[in-house]
Design a protein around this motif. Sequence first.
Motif, PDB file in Angstrom:
ATOM      1  N   ILE A  85      19.238  21.629 -12.816  1.00 46.82           N
ATOM      2  CA  ILE A  85      19.333  20.961 -14.104  1.00 46.82           C
ATOM      3  C   ILE A  85      18.139  20.029 -14.266  1.00 46.82           C
ATOM      4  CG2 ILE A  85      20.676  19.351 -15.503  1.00 46.82           C
ATOM      5  CD1 ILE A  85      22.038  22.013 -15.173  1.00 46.82           C
ATOM      6  N   LYS A  86      17.503  20.089 -15.423  1.00 49.52           N
ATOM      7  CA  LYS A  86      16.406  19.169 -15.707  1.00 49.52           C
ATOM      8  C   LYS A  86      16.964  17.871 -16.291  1.00 49.52           C
ATOM      9  CE  LYS A  86      12.465  22.249 -16.462  1.00 49.52           C
ATOM     10  NZ  LYS A  86      11.414  22.663 -17.432  1.00 49.52           N
ATOM     11  N   VAL A  87      16.592  16.761 -15.671  1.00 47.59           N
ATOM     12  CA  VAL A  87      17.010  15.441 -16.145  1.00 47.59           C
ATOM     13  C   VAL A  87      15.776  14.717 -16.671  1.00 47.59           C
ATOM     14  CG1 VAL A  87      17.991  13.210 -15.489  1.00 47.59           C
ATOM     15  CG2 VAL A  87      18.921  15.325 -14.513  1.00 47.59           C
ATOM     16  N   PRO A  88      15.806  14.231 -17.909  1.00 45.78           N
ATOM     17  CA  PRO A  88      14.613  13.603 -18.486  1.00 45.78           C
ATOM     18  C   PRO A  88      14.293  12.255 -17.857  1.00 45.78           C
ATOM     19  CG  PRO A  88      16.483  13.332 -19.948  1.00 45.78           C
ATOM     20  CD  PRO A  88      16.937  14.246 -18.849  1.00 45.78           C
ATOM     21  N   ARG A  89      13.008  11.994 -17.732  1.00 47.67           N
ATOM     22  CA  ARG A  89      12.556  10.669 -17.317  1.00 47.67           C
ATOM     23  C   ARG A  89      12.207   9.877 -18.566  1.00 47.67           C
ATOM     24  NH1 ARG A  89       7.313   8.966 -13.543  1.00 47.67           N
ATOM     25  NH2 ARG A  89       7.483   6.725 -13.936  1.00 47.67           N
ATOM     26  N   ASN A 114      19.849  19.728  -8.245  1.00 48.16           N
ATOM     27  CA  ASN A 114      20.738  20.843  -7.960  1.00 48.16           C
ATOM     28  C   ASN A 114      22.084  20.640  -8.659  1.00 48.16           C
ATOM     29  OD1 ASN A 114      22.970  22.131  -6.100  1.00 48.16           O
ATOM     30  ND2 ASN A 114      21.068  23.224  -5.668  1.00 48.16           N
ATOM     31  N   ARG A 115      22.530  21.672  -9.374  1.00 50.24           N
ATOM     32  CA  ARG A 115      23.777  21.570 -10.139  1.00 50.24           C
ATOM     33  C   ARG A 115      24.967  21.250  -9.230  1.00 50.24           C
ATOM     34  NH1 ARG A 115      25.308  23.655 -15.136  1.00 50.24           N
ATOM     35  NH2 ARG A 115      23.378  24.859 -15.290  1.00 50.24           N
ATOM     36  N   LYS A 116      25.017  21.880  -8.041  1.00 48.02           N
ATOM     37  CA  LYS A 116      26.130  21.633  -7.122  1.00 48.02           C
ATOM     38  C   LYS A 116      26.120  20.187  -6.631  1.00 48.02           C
ATOM     39  CE  LYS A 116      26.669  26.372  -5.402  1.00 48.02           C
ATOM     40  NZ  LYS A 116      26.627  27.250  -4.208  1.00 48.02           N
ATOM     41  N   TRP A 117      24.918  19.660  -6.405  1.00 47.46           N
ATOM     42  CA  TRP A 117      24.794  18.265  -5.955  1.00 47.46           C
ATOM     43  C   TRP A 117      25.334  17.318  -7.018  1.00 47.46           C
ATOM     44  CZ3 TRP A 117      22.036  13.861  -7.455  1.00 47.46           C
ATOM     45  CH2 TRP A 117      21.880  12.868  -6.483  1.00 47.46           C
ATOM     46  N   LEU A 118      25.039  17.608  -8.284  1.00 50.48           N
ATOM     47  CA  LEU A 118      25.543  16.781  -9.384  1.00 50.48           C
ATOM     48  C   LEU A 118      27.056  16.926  -9.524  1.00 50.48           C
ATOM     49  CD1 LEU A 118      22.806  17.456 -12.107  1.00 50.48           C
ATOM     50  CD2 LEU A 118      23.000  15.459 -10.614  1.00 50.48           C
ATOM     51  N   ASN A 126      24.165  15.827 -19.145  1.00 45.70           N
ATOM     52  CA  ASN A 126      23.776  15.256 -20.439  1.00 45.70           C
ATOM     53  C   ASN A 126      23.945  13.742 -20.513  1.00 45.70           C
ATOM     54  OD1 ASN A 126      26.553  15.302 -20.410  1.00 45.70           O
ATOM     55  ND2 ASN A 126      26.780  16.048 -22.505  1.00 45.70           N
ATOM     56  N   THR A 127      24.405  13.118 -19.420  1.00 43.04           N
ATOM     57  CA  THR A 127      24.521  11.652 -19.405  1.00 43.04           C
ATOM     58  C   THR A 127      23.603  11.032 -18.350  1.00 43.04           C
ATOM     59  OG1 THR A 127      26.359  11.598 -17.809  1.00 43.04           O
ATOM     60  CG2 THR A 127      26.924  11.814 -20.144  1.00 43.04           C
ATOM     61  N   LEU A 128      22.622  11.800 -17.876  1.00 48.54           N
ATOM     62  CA  LEU A 128      21.741  11.315 -16.817  1.00 48.54           C
ATOM     63  C   LEU A 128      20.322  11.097 -17.326  1.00 48.54           C
ATOM     64  CD1 LEU A 128      22.849  13.693 -13.914  1.00 48.54           C
ATOM     65  CD2 LEU A 128      23.566  11.320 -14.272  1.00 48.54           C
ATOM     66  N   LEU A 149      17.937   7.534 -10.504  1.00 48.01           N
ATOM     67  CA  LEU A 149      18.759   8.366 -11.375  1.00 48.01           C
ATOM     68  C   LEU A 149      19.889   7.500 -11.914  1.00 48.01           C
ATOM     69  CD1 LEU A 149      19.422  11.244 -12.451  1.00 48.01           C
ATOM     70  CD2 LEU A 149      20.829  11.552 -10.397  1.00 48.01           C
ATOM     71  N   ILE A 150      19.987   7.426 -13.240  1.00 45.86           N
ATOM     72  CA  ILE A 150      20.970   6.569 -13.897  1.00 45.86           C
ATOM     73  C   ILE A 150      22.046   7.419 -14.558  1.00 45.86           C
ATOM     74  CG2 ILE A 150      21.325   4.769 -15.633  1.00 45.86           C
ATOM     75  CD1 ILE A 150      19.536   3.804 -13.463  1.00 45.86           C
ATOM     76  N   ASP A 151      23.314   7.075 -14.300  1.00 45.95           N
ATOM     77  CA  ASP A 151      24.434   7.706 -14.995  1.00 45.95           C
ATOM     78  C   ASP A 151      24.762   6.844 -16.206  1.00 45.95           C
ATOM     79  OD1 ASP A 151      26.665   9.000 -15.871  1.00 45.95           O
ATOM     80  OD2 ASP A 151      27.902   8.575 -14.101  1.00 45.95           O
ATOM     81  N   LEU A 152      24.330   7.293 -17.382  1.00 44.83           N
ATOM     82  CA  LEU A 152      24.495   6.512 -18.603  1.00 44.83           C
ATOM     83  C   LEU A 152      25.954   6.409 -19.042  1.00 44.83           C
ATOM     84  CD1 LEU A 152      21.489   8.011 -20.611  1.00 44.83           C
ATOM     85  CD2 LEU A 152      21.501   5.978 -19.162  1.00 44.83           C
ATOM     86  N   ALA A 153      26.808   7.285 -18.517  1.00 46.29           N
ATOM     87  CA  ALA A 153      28.222   7.261 -18.884  1.00 46.29           C
ATOM     88  C   ALA A 153      29.001   6.232 -18.075  1.00 46.29           C
ATOM     89  CB  ALA A 153      28.840   8.644 -18.693  1.00 46.29           C
TER      90      ALA A 153
END
Length: 219
Positions: A85-89, A114-118, A126-128, A149-153
Amino acid sequence: MPSHDLTSKIKEIRSKSGMSQDAFAGILGVSKSKIQNIESGKQRVDHDFLRGLAVHFTVDINALLTDSPAPPQTDDVNCTSNQFIKVPRLEVEASAGNGSEVSSEAGTQAYAFNRKWLDKRGLKPNTLSVISVRGDSMEPDLNDGDLVLIDLANTDLADGKIYAVQYSGNLFVKRVQYIPGDTVRLVSRNAQYAPIEIKTPEADGVRVVGRVVASMHEW
């Protein structure tokens, strides 16, 4: 057991990527303990691990297995697989010091996870977001220039956890500590920085951006 040269090359690849062992493991879809064991020479490097390095860090396996220097790698992780998964900076820095002014938050580039890691950590793509750290107040946990890495949720403050918090127009990355009487203390790891105490956070305009769930740290 892997050869000393091979383990050194693998560690060099991770270091040049600016990743912690946890983040590196997430990209490759393996456990952090496997990375630790490989880098310490306690575990054999299998074919799947080498293939992961080749695909996601664009390295030459032949160079890894010979006496050649550590192979070159590209700046971008290969994200062609739906396993990643691509997470925006975001183009914003969070202060690990006395505060950074918040300016533009437009995404500039993306990092692959990695999707499994997330999924294992209950994180929704979509909240990272990824942001950079400025200052030395959170050293040695977070260094100047580290990416987090920030969890915005996750905006409900939990005692003892690290958050990105906006206060008085500045963005901070601090560990949260609750004080009796509806007071929140933003605590630095570096003892040279005094904690910031905020009484009645909601009334004082404190905005919790999100919780820090991982960091990419260069040793």
